[in-house]
Motif scaffolding. Structure first.
Motif, mmCIF file in Angstrom:
data_model
loop_
_atom_site.group_PDB
_atom_site.id
_atom_site.type_symbol
_atom_site.label_atom_id
_atom_site.label_comp_id
_atom_site.label_asym_id
_atom_site.label_seq_id
_atom_site.Cartn_x
_atom_site.Cartn_y
_atom_site.Cartn_z
ATOM 1 N N HIS A 14 0.844 -1.201 0.000
ATOM 2 C CA HIS A 14 0.000 0.000 0.000
ATOM 3 C C HIS A 14 0.881 1.253 0.000
ATOM 4 C CE1 HIS A 14 -3.362 2.633 0.785
ATOM 5 N NE2 HIS A 14 -2.690 3.147 1.813
ATOM 6 N N GLN A 15 1.921 1.240 0.822
ATOM 7 C CA GLN A 15 2.839 2.371 0.878
ATOM 8 C C GLN A 15 3.533 2.555 -0.466
ATOM 9 O OE1 GLN A 15 5.856 2.108 3.905
ATOM 10 N NE2 GLN A 15 6.459 4.238 3.630
ATOM 11 N N VAL A 17 2.332 1.735 -3.410
ATOM 12 C CA VAL A 17 1.323 2.289 -4.321
ATOM 13 C C VAL A 17 1.213 3.800 -4.111
ATOM 14 C CG1 VAL A 17 -1.162 2.359 -4.796
ATOM 15 C CG2 VAL A 17 0.014 0.158 -4.631
ATOM 16 N N GLU A 18 1.144 4.224 -2.869
ATOM 17 C CA GLU A 18 1.015 5.653 -2.566
ATOM 18 C C GLU A 18 2.236 6.436 -3.033
ATOM 19 O OE1 GLU A 18 -1.710 7.301 -1.632
ATOM 20 O OE2 GLU A 18 -2.646 5.331 -1.864
ATOM 21 N N GLN A 19 3.425 5.849 -2.905
ATOM 22 C CA GLN A 19 4.636 6.525 -3.380
ATOM 23 C C GLN A 19 4.595 6.702 -4.895
ATOM 24 O OE1 GLN A 19 7.729 4.030 -1.776
ATOM 25 N NE2 GLN A 19 7.849 5.193 0.135
ATOM 26 N N HIS A 20 4.138 5.671 -5.594
ATOM 27 C CA HIS A 20 4.037 5.776 -7.055
ATOM 28 C C HIS A 20 2.989 6.809 -7.449
ATOM 29 C CE1 HIS A 20 6.845 2.604 -8.005
ATOM 30 N NE2 HIS A 20 6.200 1.760 -7.205
ATOM 31 N N ARG A 21 1.875 6.828 -6.755
ATOM 32 C CA ARG A 21 0.834 7.826 -7.051
ATOM 33 C C ARG A 21 1.357 9.238 -6.845
ATOM 34 N NH1 ARG A 21 -4.283 4.873 -4.197
ATOM 35 N NH2 ARG A 21 -4.780 3.512 -5.950
ATOM 36 N N GLU A 22 2.078 9.456 -5.764
ATOM 37 C CA GLU A 22 2.628 10.778 -5.487
ATOM 38 C C GLU A 22 3.618 11.179 -6.570
ATOM 39 O OE1 GLU A 22 3.388 14.444 -4.116
ATOM 40 O OE2 GLU A 22 1.727 13.116 -3.535
ATOM 41 N N ARG A 25 1.709 12.239 -9.583
ATOM 42 C CA ARG A 25 1.149 13.584 -9.396
ATOM 43 C C ARG A 25 2.216 14.640 -9.664
ATOM 44 N NH1 ARG A 25 -2.173 10.991 -5.432
ATOM 45 N NH2 ARG A 25 -0.547 11.116 -3.851
#
Length: 106
Positions: A14-15, A17-22, A25
């Motif tokens: 999950h972490q 995934v969030e790093q890739h999303r950031e 962005r």
């Protein structure tokens, strides 16, 4: 068997995934900024060409840009180049970009 290792893996994923999303962005923000700069520069070029008594567009140069995008990114790249060229020509009034306002530089 304990659920802790499985939960730890899910939390780590999950972490990740969030790093890739950031990062995406951030890249999108950079791309938007660069497109704005490109459009403004293209509009400056068009004005300079008109001031020199030439046509505001150079079809040979536009074709070269299309080829560059096609070579680098494939058919979707050529579509992207067409969009950029159209936006610079002002055929996309909804782009929201002012023609020339340095105080609004991206």
């Amino acid at each position: 068997m304990s659920e802790r290792p499985a939960q730890a893996r899910r939390d780590a994923a999950h972490q990740d995934v969030e790093q890739h999303r950031e990062r995406l962005r951030e890249l999108d923000s950079d791309i938007i900024r660069l497109i704005g700069l490109r459009l403004r520069e293209d509009r400056r070029l068009q004005r300079a060409r008109r001031a020199a008594g030439r046509a505001s567009t150079d079809l040979a140069r536009e074709n070269a840009v299309l080829r560059d995008y096609l070579d680098a990114l494939g058919p979707s790249g050529a579509q992207l180049a067409l969009l950029l060229i159209g936006m610079a020509r002002g055929s996309d009034p909804a782009s929201g970009l002012p023609d020339e306002h340095p105080s609004h530089e991206l």
